[in-house]
Write an enzyme that holds these catalytic residues in place. Sequence first.
Site, short mmCIF file in Angstrom:
data_model
loop_
_atom_site.label_atom_id
_atom_site.label_comp_id
_atom_site.label_asym_id
_atom_site.label_seq_id
_atom_site.Cartn_x
_atom_site.Cartn_y
_atom_site.Cartn_z
CB ILE A 94 0.20 -6.35 14.62
CG1 ILE A 94 0.57 -7.25 13.44
CG2 ILE A 94 1.39 -6.19 15.57
CD1 ILE A 94 1.56 -6.64 12.46
CG ASN B 105 -0.22 -0.09 2.51
OD1 ASN B 105 0.52 0.82 2.84
ND2 ASN B 105 -0.41 -1.18 3.25
CE LYS C 222 7.29 -12.70 -13.87
NZ LYS C 222 8.02 -12.09 -14.97
CG PHE D 196 -1.30 6.02 13.98
CD1 PHE D 196 -0.64 5.90 15.20
CD2 PHE D 196 -1.15 7.19 13.25
CE1 PHE D 196 0.15 6.93 15.69
CE2 PHE D 196 -0.35 8.23 13.72
CZ PHE D 196 0.30 8.10 14.94
CE LYS E 299 -10.04 1.62 11.84
NZ LYS E 299 -9.39 2.01 10.60
CE LYS F 46 -7.63 -2.02 14.55
NZ LYS F 46 -6.74 -2.77 13.69
N1 CTP Z 1 -3.19 -2.82 12.55
C1 CTP Z 1 -2.41 -3.89 12.94
N2 CTP Z 1 -2.53 -5.09 12.30
C2 CTP Z 1 -3.41 -5.25 11.28
C3 CTP Z 1 -4.21 -4.16 10.88
C4 CTP Z 1 -4.07 -2.96 11.53
O1 CTP Z 1 -1.61 -3.75 13.86
N3 CTP Z 1 -3.49 -6.42 10.69
C5 CTP Z 1 -3.10 -1.57 13.29
C6 CTP Z 1 -2.52 -0.41 12.52
O2 CTP Z 1 -1.11 -0.33 12.68
C7 CTP Z 1 -3.24 0.77 13.13
C8 CTP Z 1 -4.59 0.23 13.49
O3 CTP Z 1 -4.41 -1.18 13.62
O4 CTP Z 1 -2.63 1.17 14.34
C9 CTP Z 1 -5.69 0.56 12.53
O5 CTP Z 1 -5.47 -0.01 11.31
P1 CTP Z 1 -6.51 0.10 10.09
O6 CTP Z 1 -6.01 -0.74 8.99
O7 CTP Z 1 -6.76 1.53 9.80
O8 CTP Z 1 -7.79 -0.50 10.73
P2 CTP Z 1 -8.56 -1.80 10.42
O9 CTP Z 1 -8.77 -2.47 11.71
O10 CTP Z 1 -7.87 -2.59 9.38
O11 CTP Z 1 -9.94 -1.26 9.90
P3 CTP Z 1 -10.42 -0.83 8.43
O12 CTP Z 1 -9.43 -1.39 7.45
O13 CTP Z 1 -11.75 -1.38 8.34
O14 CTP Z 1 -10.41 0.66 8.44
#
Ligand code: CTP
Length: 406
Positions: free
Chosen positions: A312, A213, A292, A332, A346, A350
């Site tokens: 995580i 990403n 590949k 974040f 969130k 979380k």
């Molecule tokens: N994060 C993480 N591990 C993942 C996904 C997210 O540790 N597999 C952590 C990111 O580092 C960030 C927070 O979770 O601190 C929010 O991540 P985000 O991707 O924005 O949230 P999601 O839970 O994936 O929700 P959505 O994609 O629906 O917005």
Amino acid sequence: MDVLHEKHIVLGLSGGVACYKAAELCRLLVKAGASVQVVMTEAAEHFITPVTMQALSGRPVYGSQWDVRAPNAMAHINLGREADAVLIAPASADFMARLAQGRADELLSLLCLARPAARVPLVIAPAMNREMWAHPATQRNVAQLRADGAQVLGVGCGEQACGETGDGRMLEPPEILADLRAVLTPPLLRARRVLVTAGPTWEAIDPVRGLTNRSSGKMGFAIAEAAREAGAEVVLVAGPVALPTPRGVRRVDVLSAADMLAAVRAEVDAADVFIATAAVADWRPAQVAAEKIKKDGSGDTPALTFTENPDILATVAALPRARSGELFCVGFAAESHDLLRHAQAKRLRKNVPLLVGNIGPDTFGRDDNALLLVDAQGTTELPRAPKAELARALVADLARRLGAVD
Ligand code: CTP
């Protein structure tokens, strides 16, 4: 605000080839908003001219204790009194020996001795041949200077002007600047151990392709840097980004979300704070092709199926130490719209005390950002600013929260 902004730094040069780096150091200090008064020993003037240093600092250089420019004829007293820090770069073996003995037979050592030591830190960047650096006499002097309260920085390793290779090169100007910032920053996170995740993850499809990403990692790297400046011991678990490691930070490079989780698990027991800025891929290809995947000319596209990655942050937030508050977790959220609502939801999902929201497309790859801090009490806005500045504000906010926890 950069801690160097509006600080007055006495930059002392003693004799050594590394004097050429002092020119760049002076330029960086001025660029950071500091005023710089250069003081040179006679030996330093053999390596670089006072004219160069005057042009870069915008002030006449001092070189002699008999200089009559100061109305009270006490340059050695005035220079130390006016300074926020005295930085000796380069510091030769001979100059350090003289400092260790408390000698005062020329202006630079004199002003080091005469400075108000409790208020004006003395920061020393050694530079010399590897044999000179390794010599017990030099190491004894370094130990003595540290015992006397000076901040003796490390040395670089590599090719030396004399043609030899080893320890003893002066640190690069940006490294010295980072160490000086750390000396001047109030140690709000002293003795805290901070674990940060940053950057994107890379989820392999086959040996050459993968999913990732647009996260640049800049915010997480800035937070790691600001936490270190504030005295924390910092470990930075970084996804694939091409950013330099912040000075004094231990970096662990990873690729996939699974690697990142493993690295975090290995470090988290030793952490007091966990800050998850990484943009972790939510899904990974269910199968990684060993070779590949080739186009076969039929026009058929490969069918990719996905598996959800471990979360995580949620994994760490569920640990007993996080639940008890011993480990403070910060999440974040990169959103595209409706920041407040999504950030609040969130934070609860979380299960973390603090969630920092930002609008992803407005910040990816940029050097500035705007943050919204969401906790159980409400929200605080950190308006658009350079990421380094926001990181410092976030660190100050964290220190307040940790203080409240203690
Ligand atoms: N994060 C993480 N591990 C993942 C996904 C997210 O540790 N597999 C952590 C990111 O580092 C960030 C927070 O979770 O601190 C929010 O991540 P985000 O991707 O924005 O949230 P999601 O839970 O994936 O929700 P959505 O994609 O629906 O917005």
